[in-house]
Motif scaffolding. Structure first.
Motif, PDB file in Angstrom:
ATOM      1  N   THR A  24       0.854  -1.220  -0.196  1.00 30.31           N
ATOM      2  CA  THR A  24       0.032  -0.025   0.002  1.00 30.31           C
ATOM      3  C   THR A  24       0.845   1.320  -0.152  1.00 30.31           C
ATOM      4  OG1 THR A  24      -1.834  -1.211   1.090  1.00 30.31           O
ATOM      5  CG2 THR A  24      -2.045   1.207   1.322  1.00 30.31           C
ATOM      6  N   LYS A 136      -2.783  -4.898  12.443  1.00 33.06           N
ATOM      7  CA  LYS A 136      -4.241  -4.693  13.056  1.00 33.06           C
ATOM      8  C   LYS A 136      -4.429  -3.149  13.006  1.00 33.06           C
ATOM      9  CE  LYS A 136      -4.188  -8.306  16.571  1.00 33.06           C
ATOM     10  NZ  LYS A 136      -4.317  -8.671  18.004  1.00 33.06           N
ATOM     11  N   ARG A 137      -5.694  -2.837  12.400  1.00 31.88           N
ATOM     12  CA  ARG A 137      -5.928  -1.240  12.399  1.00 31.88           C
ATOM     13  C   ARG A 137      -7.044  -0.699  12.951  1.00 31.88           C
ATOM     14  NH1 ARG A 137      -1.959  -2.728   9.806  1.00 31.88           N
ATOM     15  NH2 ARG A 137      -1.615  -2.534   7.490  1.00 31.88           N
ATOM     16  N   THR A 138      -6.878   0.497  13.703  1.00 32.34           N
ATOM     17  CA  THR A 138      -8.037   1.125  14.283  1.00 32.34           C
ATOM     18  C   THR A 138      -8.945   1.704  13.341  1.00 32.34           C
ATOM     19  OG1 THR A 138      -6.780   3.122  14.477  1.00 32.34           O
ATOM     20  CG2 THR A 138      -6.511   1.433  16.331  1.00 32.34           C
ATOM     21  N   GLU A 139     -10.115   2.191  13.566  1.00 31.98           N
ATOM     22  CA  GLU A 139     -11.191   2.846  12.715  1.00 31.98           C
ATOM     23  C   GLU A 139     -10.610   4.211  12.184  1.00 31.98           C
ATOM     24  OE1 GLU A 139     -13.976   3.776  10.229  1.00 31.98           O
ATOM     25  OE2 GLU A 139     -13.672   1.657  11.271  1.00 31.98           O
ATOM     26  N   LYS A 140      -9.808   4.771  13.174  1.00 26.19           N
ATOM     27  CA  LYS A 140      -9.016   6.111  13.022  1.00 26.19           C
ATOM     28  C   LYS A 140      -8.028   5.747  11.694  1.00 26.19           C
ATOM     29  CE  LYS A 140      -6.255  10.138  14.626  1.00 26.19           C
ATOM     30  NZ  LYS A 140      -5.485  10.624  15.803  1.00 26.19           N
ATOM     31  N   ASP A 141      -7.292   4.523  11.991  1.00 30.92           N
ATOM     32  CA  ASP A 141      -6.486   4.210  10.850  1.00 30.92           C
ATOM     33  C   ASP A 141      -6.861   4.043   9.453  1.00 30.92           C
ATOM     34  OD1 ASP A 141      -4.219   4.185  12.722  1.00 30.92           O
ATOM     35  OD2 ASP A 141      -4.581   2.269  13.026  1.00 30.92           O
ATOM     36  N   ARG A 142      -8.063   3.562   9.599  1.00 32.24           N
ATOM     37  CA  ARG A 142      -8.838   3.261   8.291  1.00 32.24           C
ATOM     38  C   ARG A 142      -9.532   4.430   7.760  1.00 32.24           C
ATOM     39  NH1 ARG A 142     -11.114  -0.840  11.697  1.00 32.24           N
ATOM     40  NH2 ARG A 142     -10.270  -2.729  11.359  1.00 32.24           N
ATOM     41  N   GLU A 143      -9.973   5.556   8.249  1.00 30.07           N
ATOM     42  CA  GLU A 143     -10.335   6.670   7.985  1.00 30.07           C
ATOM     43  C   GLU A 143      -9.255   7.595   7.319  1.00 30.07           C
ATOM     44  OE1 GLU A 143     -12.171   9.821   6.633  1.00 30.07           O
ATOM     45  OE2 GLU A 143     -13.295   8.147   7.377  1.00 30.07           O
ATOM     46  N   TYR A 145      -6.517   6.099   5.825  1.00 29.58           N
ATOM     47  CA  TYR A 145      -6.314   5.310   4.662  1.00 29.58           C
ATOM     48  C   TYR A 145      -7.235   5.804   3.515  1.00 29.58           C
ATOM     49  CZ  TYR A 145      -5.923   1.865   1.357  1.00 29.58           C
ATOM     50  OH  TYR A 145      -5.526   0.946   0.312  1.00 29.58           O
ATOM     51  N   ARG A 146      -8.707   5.955   3.987  1.00 25.81           N
ATOM     52  CA  ARG A 146      -9.610   6.341   2.892  1.00 25.81           C
ATOM     53  C   ARG A 146      -9.355   7.796   2.523  1.00 25.81           C
ATOM     54  NH1 ARG A 146     -13.033   3.201   6.317  1.00 25.81           N
ATOM     55  NH2 ARG A 146     -13.472   4.724   7.827  1.00 25.81           N
TER      56      ARG A 146
END
Length: 277
Positions: A24, A136-143, A145-146
């Motif tokens: 990524t 492992k990813r937190t929701e903040k990490d995913r946001e 990334y988006r």
């Protein structure tokens, strides 16, 4: 940078198991040159001639070679080593003379794989080892990334253009800065056994960051960055120093564990400071 370092260009190597984010990150970096570029799979049917020709398609770009494994054919590993010195593929012309034609290497190289490139020490010292372990990813990490994906869709080449506006400063200052950082790094690590090539690789990173810091372009502390470079350099040195048969055995074990082929309590057990296999 290539000319100032004596006709060589270090190759970052992203090492880690699947899902750790190495691909990524590299793909995001390639977007700084425009449209998305697919990686070249070293483990597939790709030939040496094929990936060498890819290197000639871009000038001052970035080419991603993925799926490195230590059991690649010798000629493939040797060709990857040559990319460090920008030595391309050469072959004779089909004529009555003795002329040859060469494929020029015009781009930088980013390697990646789930195996550390320790089979050939001369290749290992040509790389800058970047280890990826977090899966492992937190929701903040995913946001976040988006948000990055949205930026990539709009284009990241404006970042490259912004950096190019400082090219004259880098051309003017790099040689002197690099030589000074190389002297300082040698003093800081204070270890005559460390390969000169490794010191040069990391000095290149620090020198570039130093110039960017002087131009107020660095979004983090140069001192923290240098400390991290020294830490990674020493880690790579100790891996290289221990790349004998015993350490290679444990690297195999580590890879089997990271890919869940062998499991704790089923294939091995840790107890009282010992490991039972």
């Amino acid at each position: 940078l290539f000319r100032s370092m004596g006709q060589r260009m270090p190759m970052p190597f992203a090492y880690g198991k699947r899902g750790s984010g190495k691909g990524t990150m590299i793909q995001s970096l390639t977007r700084m040159w425009g449209d998305k570029q697919d990686q070249i799979m070293l483990g597939g049917a790709t030939t040496v001639v094929g990936f060498m020709r890819k290197m000639a398609q871009f000038s001052n770009g970035l080419v991603w070679l993925d799926e490195y494994k230590n059991n690649l054919q010798i000629k493939v590993i040797e060709s990857i080593k040559n990319l460090y010195d920008r030595i391309g593929y050469e072959r004779g012309k089909k004529d009555n003379g003795f002329s040859t034609e060469s494929t020029p290497i015009l781009s930088a190289v980013f390697l990646s794989g789930q195996e550390m490139p320790t089979a050939e020490p001369a290749l290992f010292t040509r790389t800058i080892l970047l280890t990826f372990s977090e899966t492992k990813r937190t929701e903040k990490d995913r946001e976040e990334y988006r948000k990055l994906l949205r930026m990539e869709e709009e284009g990241l080449s404006h970042l490259t253009v912004a950096l190019l506006s400082n090219r004259e400063d880098i051309e003017r200052d790099f040689q002197q800065t690099y030589e000074q950082e190389l002297r300082d790094l040698s003093t800081d690590v204070n270890n005559n056994d460390i390969d000169e090539r490794l010191l040069g690789n990391y000095s290149m990173l620090i020198a570039t960051a130093r110039i960017m810091d002087n131009l107020n372009l660095l979004p983090f502390s140069i001192d923290v960055f240098k400390t991290q470079c020294i830490s990674i350099l020493m880690n790579q040195y100790f891996i290289l120093k221990g790349s004998d048969d015993t350490s290679k055995f444990w690297q195999v074990v580590e890879q089997l564990v990271s890919t869940y082929i062998i499991k704790e309590e089923e294939h091995y057990k840790l107890a009282n400071g010992y490991i039972y296999i």
